[in-house]
Design a protein around this motif. Structure first.
Motif, PDB file in Angstrom:
ATOM      1  N   ARG A  46      -6.564  -0.004   8.567  1.00 58.55           N
ATOM      2  CA  ARG A  46      -7.667  -0.735   7.927  1.00 58.55           C
ATOM      3  C   ARG A  46      -8.706   0.235   7.373  1.00 58.55           C
ATOM      4  N   LEU A  78      -8.617   3.952  -0.049  1.00 53.96           N
ATOM      5  CA  LEU A  78      -7.779   3.452  -1.134  1.00 53.96           C
ATOM      6  C   LEU A  78      -8.450   2.424  -2.036  1.00 53.96           C
ATOM      7  N   TRP A 123       0.833  -1.202   0.000  1.00 51.58           N
ATOM      8  CA  TRP A 123       0.000   0.000   0.000  1.00 51.58           C
ATOM      9  C   TRP A 123       0.870   1.254   0.000  1.00 51.58           C
ATOM     10  N   LEU A 167      -0.129   4.047   7.088  1.00 52.89           N
ATOM     11  CA  LEU A 167      -0.095   2.751   6.406  1.00 52.89           C
ATOM     12  C   LEU A 167       1.163   1.962   6.748  1.00 52.89           C
ATOM     13  N   ARG A 220      -7.276   1.862   4.194  1.00 48.79           N
ATOM     14  CA  ARG A 220      -7.296   0.959   3.032  1.00 48.79           C
ATOM     15  C   ARG A 220      -8.723   0.733   2.532  1.00 48.79           C
TER      16      ARG A 220
END
Length: 156
Positions: free
Chosen positions: A67, A74, A3, A37, A70
Motif C-alpha cells: 500500500r 507509484l 501494478w 507488489l 502504491r
C-alpha cells in the motif's frame, strides 16, 4: 489494474539508463519493489477471504508495504507542483523510503511488536513525502526516512 505489469514495461532500457546515469542500484530496487507488489497483491486476495487480522504479522507488513509503495511512489498527482515531475534521484529516494519502512516494520514484527501497533502508527508522512518535498529534493526524502524509521523504532 496490474501494478506489477505496468511497472515492468521497458525494464531493460530503464535499467541501462539508470546505471549509465549514476544509479547502479536501480535494478535491485526495482526487483524488490516488483516482488513486494506481487506478494502484497497475493496476500490482499487472501485477506479478502480470511480477513487481514487473521494473517500473521509478517504478511500484514507485506500488505502494508504494498500500500505504501502504491500510494507513496507509484501514484502521482499531475496537478501538484512537487509531484507532477520528480528527478530520478527523488524517485530513488522515495522507493528507498518505502522499502526501508517496510523492512523496519517486518523487523519490528520479528522482534515481537504486534502488527496492530505498527498498523496504527502514523505512516502518512511516507505517503505525503512525494507531495511535500520538491521535485528534486532527494535529501528531503532521505531526512523523512530517518525520522519515520526513528519513530517506528520507538514502538519497541
Amino acid at each position: 489494474m496490474s501494478w506489477t505489469g505496468s511497472f515492468a514495461r521497458d525494464e531493460e532500457a530503464l535499467g541501462q539508463w539508470h546505471t549509465t546515469n549514476g544509479d547502479p542500484g536501480w535494478a535491485v530496487r526495482r526487483a524488490r519493489a516488483a516482488a513486494l507488489l506481487a506478494e502484497a497483491d497475493r496476500l490482499a486476495d487472501l485477506a479478502e477471504i480470511v480477513g487481514v487480522s487473521s494473517l500473521p504479522g509478517h504478511e500484514r507488513m507485506v500488505i502494508l508495504g504494498g500500500r505504501l509503495l502504491r500510494d507513496g511512489v507509484l501514484m502521482q498527482n499531475a496537478l501538484s507542483e512537487n509531484d507532477a515531475f520528480c528527478s530520478a534521484a527523488k524517485g530513488a529516494a522515495l522507493l528507498d523510503l518505502v522499502l526501508a519502512v517496510t523492512d523496519t516494520c517486518r523487523s519490528l514484527v520479528d522482534r515481537g511488536v504486534p502488527a496492530t501497533a505498527i498498523e496504527k502508527a502514523d505512516l502518512g508522512p511516507v505517503i505525503r513525502a512525494r507531495e511535500e518535498t520538491g521535485p528534486t529534493d532527494a535529501a528531503g526524502v532521505h531526512t523523512r526516512r530517518i525520522e519515520i524509521i526513528r519513530r517506528l523504532e520507538d514502538l519497541t
